[in-house]
Design an enzyme around this catalytic site. Structure first.
Site, PDB file in Angstrom:
ATOM      1  N   ASN A  99       0.909  -1.172  -0.078  1.00 35.41           N
ATOM      2  CA  ASN A  99       0.202   0.008   0.007  1.00 35.41           C
ATOM      3  C   ASN A  99       1.000   1.290   0.119  1.00 35.41           C
ATOM      4  O   ASN A  99       0.735   2.127   0.896  1.00 35.41           O
ATOM      5  CB  ASN A  99      -1.060   0.149   1.350  1.00 35.41           C
ATOM      6  CG  ASN A  99      -2.235   0.911   1.041  1.00 35.41           C
ATOM      7  OD1 ASN A  99      -2.422   1.410  -0.072  1.00 35.41           O
ATOM      8  ND2 ASN A  99      -3.136   0.641   1.962  1.00 35.41           N
ATOM      9  N   HIS A 158      -8.370   3.609   8.572  1.00 36.17           N
ATOM     10  CA  HIS A 158      -8.928   2.169   8.050  1.00 36.17           C
ATOM     11  C   HIS A 158     -10.344   2.064   8.480  1.00 36.17           C
ATOM     12  O   HIS A 158     -10.985   1.434   7.536  1.00 36.17           O
ATOM     13  CB  HIS A 158      -7.957   1.281   8.599  1.00 36.17           C
ATOM     14  CG  HIS A 158      -6.792   1.067   7.683  1.00 36.17           C
ATOM     15  ND1 HIS A 158      -5.656   1.454   7.736  1.00 36.17           N
ATOM     16  CD2 HIS A 158      -6.527   0.216   6.554  1.00 36.17           C
ATOM     17  CE1 HIS A 158      -4.924   1.126   7.054  1.00 36.17           C
ATOM     18  NE2 HIS A 158      -5.238   0.310   6.194  1.00 36.17           N
TER      19      HIS A 158
END
Length: 507
Positions: free
Chosen positions: A347, A378
């Site tokens: 990521n 998140h």
């Protein structure tokens, strides 16, 4: 029954592909997502060929990119996609009202709060544990873009040039974007569904047809023979990435149910399986969850490349690089020999965002602050927080080992090979141990797993961090800056003597 169907359609967007969903036995929202990404891939080729900067104005390219993006979002998420417009519009208004001095703070708080509100609503009001495509996924990328742009405008219009780092100078935005540019940056069809995020300057340079204008090209100028006036074609790179993404999808669909993560907390499994077998199963169960991320991020990268976005100059052999906004490097992940190497290749654009927005700017405990921001971004599942809290202690321990132990194994190639093998195994197990709560989501199953391991890695990492303390990065840099000029001269002379001795030995 009709109400349930209507609710399902509202949550997943269009029901046009319901027959495909039934044939493949996949959730409708996942089918919508994959089909929209394939349509985005085709649209990207069309966008590059027929709306090339040499044929179309930036205005037309902005309008088309935005309209297509909103259409795909509406197809996937229905009216929930209006959150994308509202979040973007709200933060643009904040930028205008608050001014360049404070916009970065307000935009970070408002964008992150709005994202968190949507995530909490989705998790605790609609469907806890719905682990499929949902409208907060694109909002996570939009939040990154909003906050990145706010900090870049602040750097370019409110801070002095000498106070910026080299990276901040490249990404600093010197003028306020128009509303169309802002919505195009946030909601373009290439990245609205799966990202990746990118800097505003990179995106605008791509739209206007000069992708390298704001970046340092000194490396290219050193070898003018490698400079090329023609625009490199991304076709081969796109083919490679699309093939890679669908291979990863095939792998995931083949093995995802063979090694379920939930088996790690099964009572019979814990009671009757030797510990070494539990370790092996933990590794296999977590490795088989990665290909779905490989599929999504690699396909998203291919879509951007197909549109002509992502060119990053040429390598030392004159081969075009299309990794400007790549989100992962699969081989570097699977063969990582340290926690840092793994995170640096997983990521990637989110890591860059966390570094630019938090780590580089936080005056105290930047590592802990960065992990906490990552957990908040998140989502609302408690497992995310357990993962990132664990990540703090694992990072500190890994950093201590790298600084204190690694130098002893660099004396020979054999010793370094032994070190790399050991640290590869340790890194993979540490990563798997850390991210189990990220997959299990809830507190009780996550703590049950950690109890079955007696919190062993937590304890070991804390002991390593305490036994081998290292100075924070800013203090190490301060010591280096305060070293006397005589020390620098002495080191230069020693290095020169070493080079001379090597030459004498060779002769």
């Amino acid at each position: 029954m009709a109400d349930e169907s209507a609710q399902s359609t509202a949550c997943t967007g269009s029901s046009l592909l319901q027959p495909v969903s039934e044939m493949t036995n996949l959730p409708l929202d996942q089918v919508n997502f994959v089909v929209c990404q394939l349509c985005a891939l085709i649209s990207a080729f069309w966008f590059r060929l027929f709306l090339h900067p040499s044929k179309s104005s930036p205005f037309i390219r902005h309008v088309v990119a935005t309209v297509l993006g909103l259409y795909f979002a509406m197809f996937c998420f229905g009216w929930y996609s209006l959150h994308f417009l509202f979040q973007s519009g709200l933060t643009y208004g904040i930028m205008i009202v608050t001014g360049v001095e404070h916009m970065h703070k307000y935009c970070l708080v408002v964008a992150l709060s709005y994202l968190s509100l949507c995530q909490i609503t989705r998790v605790y009001v609609f469907d806890y544990g719905m682990y499929s495509a949902d409208f907060t996924g694109p909002m996570m990328v939009i939040t990154q873009k909003i906050t990145s742009l706010a900090f870049e405008i602040h750097d370019g219009m409110a801070r002095k040039e000498e106070h910026l780092t080299a990276g901040q100078k490249i990404l600093a935005v010197r003028r306020m974007p128009s509303l169309l540019e802002y919505f195009s940056y946030n909601c373009n069809f290439m990245g609205i569904l799966a990202g990746p995020t990118c800097s505003y300057n990179d995106y605008i340079a791509f739209i206007e047809g000069d992708p390298r204008r704001h970046r340092d090209q000194e490396a290219d100028r050193k070898s003018k023979s490698q400079l090329r006036l023609d625009e490199p074609s991304p076709n081969m790179e796109v083919v490679r990435k699309v093939a890679t993404s669908f291979f990863c999808l095939l792998v995931f669909l083949s093995v995802c149910k063979v090694f379920p993560v939930e088996r790690n907390i099964d009572d019979d499994f814990i009671a009757n399986t030797p510990f070494y077998a539990q370790v092996c199963y933990l590794y296999l169960s977590m490795v088989t969850t990665r290909p779905k991320y490989y599929f999504v991020w690699t396909l998203a990268d291919a879509i951007n490349n197909a549109a002509g976005f992502g060119f990053n100059g040429y390598d030392s052999n004159g081969v075009p690089r299309w990794d400007l906004i790549s989100n992962l490097r699969i081989l570097n992940i699977e063969f990582a020999t340290s926690f840092k190497v793994f995170l640096d290749n997983w990521n990637i654009q989110t890591v860059h965002w966390l570094k630019r927005v938090c780590y580089e700017r936080c005056p105290y405990h930047p590592t802990a602050a960065t992990f906490i921001l990552s957990a908040m971004w998140h989502g609302a599942y408690p497992g995310y927080y357990l993962t990132f809290i664990t990540g703090i202690v694992v990072t500190l321990a890994a950093r201590a080992v790298r600084h204190k132990v690694r130098p002893y194994f660099l004396q020979s190639a054999t010793h370094k090979l032994v070190y790399d093998v050991i640290t590869w195994a340790a890194t993979q197990i540490a990563i798997c141990y850390t991210v189990v709560p990220f997959v299990l989501l809830s507190v009780c199953p996550s703590l049950k797993f950690y109890r079955s391991w007696y919190f062993s890695l937590h304890i070991l990492c804390i002991l390593l961090a305490v036994a081998m303390p290292i100075k924070p990065k800013h203090l190490r840099l301060k010591v280096q800056q305060e070293s006397s000029p005589q020390d620098a001269v002495q080191k230069t002379l020693e290095a020169a003597d070493g080079t001379y001795a090597q030459k004498e030995k060779a002769s």
